[in-house]
Design an enzyme around this catalytic site. Structure first.
Site: not given
Length: 293
Positions: A114-116
């Site tokens: 997952g990004c961030a």
């Protein structure tokens, strides 16, 4: 009509969530661009620091609750005594009546795709493997076409700034809760937190996301007890494998009249003529940029 029926919708005019920055374009001419703000939010559970996530800063209480629920640190039957947000120090403290076992869970933390700063804990699969999704639920293709039109044309931070993901809780062909954030997992957690706080059931519900259909998104959807997950983007192999094991209906690459379903296809009811649906040219979205980031 859609706005009247929605419980939460994007607020692209909220000046706290973005700023306007000057620059130049491809011809060297001065331009101004709206860029999304991101800020840290530290989540505490009963006085213990759990994680610091990067977020746009709206709905911090829902994000904290949803994060803890989706990490299996809170149970659906837990009594939450208070959710205290301090904007000055950018923290949310969730207080429960029951003593939680988060210390053991923290030892199993792993990083995901997952990004961030998306994170998942090693034991979330315990809950994932015990969830039974509604086998009688059905999803109509007419609902899909209606949702695409409603969601893609709704004013949003994505249309204003890009660089952001959205997740939408839907009921048949109606968007109910539309959350945005720099990470699609954050937007999903906000929805989970809202549902928990307000006692919303999963009956007749589906989830729409603008991002990839990854293992993390599948796990969160299953843990929330929602039987259908949709996206205009593509799949990961592990996401498809987990969806099939859980009996989750997984529909991706949904653009215009086209879509691909790779799991839970028995729930799909083909009640619309795809030739009558509005089509989208090629595989590009807002301002010609790919939307499967």
């Amino acid at each position: 009509m859609i706005d009247q029926e929605m419980l939460v919708k994007p607020d692209p005019e909220d000046g706290r969530l973005y700023q306007v920055v000057g620059g130049i374009d491809h011809e060297g001419k001065p331009v101004e661009a709206a860029v999304i703000n991101e800020r840290p939010l530290t989540i505490f559970l009963n006085g213990r620091e759990i994680v610091t996530a990067m977020t746009i800063g709206d709905h911090p209480e829902y994000l904290a609750l949803g994060y803890l629920l989706n990490q299996n640190m809170l149970r659906p039957d837990d009594e939450v005594r208070a959710v205290d947000y301090d904007a000055e120090i950018e923290t949310v403290v969730v207080r429960t009546t029951r003593q939680t076992d988060y210390e053991e869970k923290l030892k199993k933390k792993i990083q995901t795709s997952g990004c961030a700063m998306g994170t998942v804990f090693g034991d979330v699969m315990e809950k994932f493997e015990t969830v039974t999704l509604d086998s009688q639920a059905r999803f109509h293709t007419s609902w899909l076409y209606g949702l695409q039109k409603a969601i893609n044309t709704m004013p949003s931070l994505y249309l204003k700034t890009g660089a952001i993901h959205g997740c939408v809780l839907c009921e048949q062909d109606r968007p109910l809760i539309y959350m945005e954030d720099v990470g699609r997992h954050n937007a999903m957690d906000k929805i989970a937190g809202y549902m928990f706080r307000h006692g919303l059931t999963t009956t007749g519900k589906s989830l729409y996301t603008t991002g990839r259909l990854t293992s993390e998104m599948v796990i969160k959807t299953v843990q929330m007890g929602i039987p259908v997950l949709l996206s205009r983007s593509g799949f990961t192999a592990w996401g498809v494998d987990l969806a099939r094991k859980a009996g989750l209906t997984l529909i991706g690459r949904a653009k215009g009249k086209r879509f691909v379903a790779l799991a839970g296809t028995e729930r799909i009811v083909f009640d619309a003529d795809p030739t009558q649906a509005h089509d989208e040219p090629g595989h590009l979205s807002r301002k010609g940029s790919r939307d499967d980031e």
